[in-house]
Motif scaffolding. Sequence first.
Motif, PDB file in Angstrom:
ATOM      1  N   LYS A   1       0.911  -1.188   0.031  1.00  0.00           N
ATOM      2  CA  LYS A   1       0.096   0.096  -0.173  1.00  0.00           C
ATOM      3  C   LYS A   1       0.888   1.333   0.029  1.00  0.00           C
ATOM      4  O   LYS A   1       2.141   1.349   0.419  1.00  0.00           O
ATOM      5  CB  LYS A   1      -0.885   0.188   1.247  1.00  0.00           C
ATOM      6  CG  LYS A   1      -1.666  -1.177   1.740  1.00  0.00           C
ATOM      7  CD  LYS A   1      -2.818  -1.574   0.502  1.00  0.00           C
ATOM      8  CE  LYS A   1      -3.280  -2.922   0.796  1.00  0.00           C
ATOM      9  NZ  LYS A   1      -4.121  -3.346  -0.718  1.00  0.00           N
ATOM     10  N   ALA A   2       0.381   2.319  -0.385  1.00  0.00           N
ATOM     11  CA  ALA A   2       0.672   3.891  -0.186  1.00  0.00           C
ATOM     12  C   ALA A   2       0.569   4.343   1.160  1.00  0.00           C
ATOM     13  O   ALA A   2      -0.705   4.443   1.350  1.00  0.00           O
ATOM     14  CB  ALA A   2       0.523   4.571  -1.189  1.00  0.00           C
TER      15      ALA A   2
ATOM     16  N   PHE B   1      -6.674   9.579  -6.440  1.00  0.00           N
ATOM     17  CA  PHE B   1      -6.631   8.993  -5.149  1.00  0.00           C
ATOM     18  C   PHE B   1      -7.791   8.099  -4.896  1.00  0.00           C
ATOM     19  O   PHE B   1      -7.821   6.855  -4.418  1.00  0.00           O
ATOM     20  CB  PHE B   1      -6.280   9.690  -4.010  1.00  0.00           C
ATOM     21  CG  PHE B   1      -5.267  10.500  -3.965  1.00  0.00           C
ATOM     22  CD1 PHE B   1      -3.964  10.001  -3.872  1.00  0.00           C
ATOM     23  CD2 PHE B   1      -4.935  11.943  -4.490  1.00  0.00           C
ATOM     24  CE1 PHE B   1      -2.817  10.527  -3.958  1.00  0.00           C
ATOM     25  CE2 PHE B   1      -3.932  12.407  -4.542  1.00  0.00           C
ATOM     26  CZ  PHE B   1      -2.673  11.871  -4.154  1.00  0.00           C
TER      27      PHE B   1
ATOM     28  N   TYR C   1      -7.985   4.654  -6.189  1.00  0.00           N
ATOM     29  CA  TYR C   1      -6.894   3.947  -5.684  1.00  0.00           C
ATOM     30  C   TYR C   1      -7.043   3.612  -4.059  1.00  0.00           C
ATOM     31  O   TYR C   1      -6.137   3.549  -3.514  1.00  0.00           O
ATOM     32  CB  TYR C   1      -5.309   4.378  -5.861  1.00  0.00           C
ATOM     33  CG  TYR C   1      -5.208   4.081  -7.302  1.00  0.00           C
ATOM     34  CD1 TYR C   1      -4.016   2.920  -7.640  1.00  0.00           C
ATOM     35  CD2 TYR C   1      -5.363   5.129  -8.443  1.00  0.00           C
ATOM     36  CE1 TYR C   1      -3.816   2.740  -8.960  1.00  0.00           C
ATOM     37  CE2 TYR C   1      -5.118   4.818  -9.608  1.00  0.00           C
ATOM     38  CZ  TYR C   1      -4.263   3.647  -9.869  1.00  0.00           C
ATOM     39  OH  TYR C   1      -3.782   3.483 -11.191  1.00  0.00           O
TER      40      TYR C   1
ATOM     41  N   LYS D   1      -5.617   0.838  -2.497  1.00  0.00           N
ATOM     42  CA  LYS D   1      -4.077   0.766  -2.424  1.00  0.00           C
ATOM     43  C   LYS D   1      -3.480   1.831  -1.321  1.00  0.00           C
ATOM     44  O   LYS D   1      -2.219   2.048  -1.600  1.00  0.00           O
ATOM     45  CB  LYS D   1      -3.426   0.951  -3.739  1.00  0.00           C
ATOM     46  CG  LYS D   1      -3.953  -0.276  -4.659  1.00  0.00           C
ATOM     47  CD  LYS D   1      -3.134  -0.311  -5.861  1.00  0.00           C
ATOM     48  CE  LYS D   1      -3.377  -1.379  -6.814  1.00  0.00           C
ATOM     49  NZ  LYS D   1      -2.516  -1.538  -8.134  1.00  0.00           N
ATOM     50  N   ILE D   2      -4.249   2.292  -0.733  1.00  0.00           N
ATOM     51  CA  ILE D   2      -3.977   3.388   0.411  1.00  0.00           C
ATOM     52  C   ILE D   2      -4.393   3.125   1.903  1.00  0.00           C
ATOM     53  O   ILE D   2      -5.260   2.581   2.137  1.00  0.00           O
ATOM     54  CB  ILE D   2      -4.329   4.616  -0.095  1.00  0.00           C
ATOM     55  CG1 ILE D   2      -3.979   5.181  -1.523  1.00  0.00           C
ATOM     56  CG2 ILE D   2      -4.154   5.839   0.996  1.00  0.00           C
ATOM     57  CD1 ILE D   2      -4.827   6.301  -1.989  1.00  0.00           C
TER      58      ILE D   2
ATOM     59  N   ARG E   1      -0.626   8.246 -10.244  1.00  0.00           N
ATOM     60  CA  ARG E   1      -0.963   6.926 -10.201  1.00  0.00           C
ATOM     61  C   ARG E   1       0.090   5.895 -10.315  1.00  0.00           C
ATOM     62  O   ARG E   1       0.314   5.017  -9.729  1.00  0.00           O
ATOM     63  CB  ARG E   1      -1.831   6.631 -11.691  1.00  0.00           C
ATOM     64  CG  ARG E   1      -3.294   7.073 -11.369  1.00  0.00           C
ATOM     65  CD  ARG E   1      -4.036   6.570 -12.638  1.00  0.00           C
ATOM     66  NE  ARG E   1      -3.571   7.319 -14.080  1.00  0.00           N
ATOM     67  CZ  ARG E   1      -4.152   8.570 -14.463  1.00  0.00           C
ATOM     68  NH1 ARG E   1      -5.111   9.000 -13.773  1.00  0.00           N
ATOM     69  NH2 ARG E   1      -3.726   8.800 -15.700  1.00  0.00           N
TER      70      ARG E   1
ATOM     71  N   ILE F   1       1.848   5.779  -6.629  1.00  0.00           N
ATOM     72  CA  ILE F   1       0.951   4.494  -6.214  1.00  0.00           C
ATOM     73  C   ILE F   1       1.237   3.325  -6.417  1.00  0.00           C
ATOM     74  O   ILE F   1       1.284   2.410  -5.414  1.00  0.00           O
ATOM     75  CB  ILE F   1      -0.833   4.992  -6.099  1.00  0.00           C
ATOM     76  CG1 ILE F   1      -1.011   6.420  -5.415  1.00  0.00           C
ATOM     77  CG2 ILE F   1      -1.505   3.882  -5.318  1.00  0.00           C
ATOM     78  CD1 ILE F   1      -2.601   6.881  -5.708  1.00  0.00           C
ATOM     79  N   GLU F   2       1.040   2.975  -7.789  1.00  0.00           N
ATOM     80  CA  GLU F   2       1.417   1.667  -8.171  1.00  0.00           C
ATOM     81  C   GLU F   2       2.993   1.091  -7.770  1.00  0.00           C
ATOM     82  O   GLU F   2       3.172   0.111  -7.255  1.00  0.00           O
ATOM     83  CB  GLU F   2       1.537   1.773  -9.653  1.00  0.00           C
ATOM     84  CG  GLU F   2       0.121   1.737 -10.293  1.00  0.00           C
ATOM     85  CD  GLU F   2      -0.871   0.531 -10.053  1.00  0.00           C
ATOM     86  OE1 GLU F   2      -0.363  -0.357  -9.462  1.00  0.00           O
ATOM     87  OE2 GLU F   2      -1.953   0.608 -10.405  1.00  0.00           O
TER      88      GLU F   2
ATOM     89  N   SER G   1       2.863   0.331  -4.045  1.00  0.00           N
ATOM     90  CA  SER G   1       1.849  -0.806  -3.699  1.00  0.00           C
ATOM     91  C   SER G   1       2.006  -2.042  -4.331  1.00  0.00           C
ATOM     92  O   SER G   1       1.084  -2.913  -4.180  1.00  0.00           O
ATOM     93  CB  SER G   1       0.479  -0.029  -3.793  1.00  0.00           C
ATOM     94  OG  SER G   1       0.140   0.325  -5.278  1.00  0.00           O
TER      95      SER G   1
END
Length: 486
Positions: free
Chosen positions: A176-177, A211, A214, A217-218, A478, A481-482, A485
């Motif tokens: 995750k971020a 965000f 996503y 993923k956070i 994006r 984040i990818e 994560s």
Amino acid sequence: MFKKFVLLFLLIPLFLSAQVNFRQFFADSTLRIDYYHIGDAAQEMITIDQYYLQPYWSGSLQHLIDPFDNGKYYIQVFDSVTKQVIFSRGFNSYFGEYQTTSQAKKGIKRTYHESALIPFPKVPVVFRLFARDRQNKLNLIFEQTIDLQKIQISKENRAAGAIVFKSHYSGDPHKKADIVFLSEGYTVKDSLKFKNDLQRYTRVLLNKEPFKSYQGKINIYGVFKPSAESFCDEPTHEKFRNTLLNCTFNSMGSYRYLLTEDNRTMQDLASAVPHDAIIIMVNQQRYGGGGIYNFYMDFTTDNLYSENVFIHEFGHSFAGLADEYYASSTAYDEFYPPGVEPTEPNITRLLDPQNLKWKKLVEPGTPIPTPWRKQEFDQLQIDYQKKRQRLNQEIAELNKTKADSALLAAKKKEADDLAKAFNKKVDEILHKDQYSGKVGAFEGAGYLSTGMYRPMLDCVMFRNGDKPFCQVCAQRIREVIEFLSE
């Protein structure tokens, strides 16, 4: 003086990060390397302060090599035996910003405290720190072999007494971020306000694209530790408060620039949770904030534009996005050298129009550079900035003289009304433009009216107001984040 070595490779492709076996080289915790960054515009040096063991490594176990080629500074960690690069990160720093000021160019040296966070090495490693010169070439400024069997490492709980909240939790921090909000200017009596502010700004972030798409993923945490007094320092208002993280307005002489130089306390507090990004949430009504790439950001909670400032500054600190505005005053003196392409993804010198860095997002037939109603906008900006500066000075004087609260409130309302009217007029200019909503290359960005270009007419990084990130900025967010994560 350190002998400089030009870094032979500026960017390592993302897929190479898979070649680093995390478990072979690292334990699942963090080695925090605190150091002092000393110098002026022409010289800089590094001296080690202290090594710390922190309990969490929140970064990806797969992506250990930074693919973004962004930031004035760049750390690399080598296996001392094989010489393989096993970790790297790009970042900006407070010292790096200081180097662009008139004081630094006069040779006035300053010292800033900084930290490098790397996975805790199982084997002896070589830690290297590079800095970009004015041509954006990376040069080695510090190198240190780190053998954990031969150095003293502080292992105490540096966040003792802090209260942790999970505001939004999606799972394993390695996948995750991880974002942490730190309390600043909240007293014991303000603890409920901190919790409410944390929930509010969690919603603000997760309702903002990309965000929003996503959220899974956070992870978002809050860490609360009380300050002795509420709010933060306001030097031009002659107001000084005893707060935990020592945030202050007028950083580097800029009226609205809000930062802290107390890196050690900030890092101690953040160590309470796994984190990839640090947000300092300042319990304060006045407009202001700041954001430094892969370092931290801060913002005030209770201003008319607090939500917009929060998102804007997070764009800086999380994704390394540049400011796209160019009319507001800053503390910098030639932040971007002429004839040099910036490393940030969302501004360009347009040195090679045929190979625009975001050309894949440009529709066929869009002229490069892209015309817009710049002259009309510039005149509107000039008029607004003059009025805003006058109001800021009047508000500062009223605070100094401890004027009647009703008079002060009226003057603040006048400033808010001025900003609303200005943004309404700007909306009319930008939204009716022929290329509104299109990706192109629009002149005016990065504190420069000419010779620097932004991708779209409007964006969170261009001006205040409830607006989306432009396509280029959203794409980089994006990607970050990818990266964090997977």
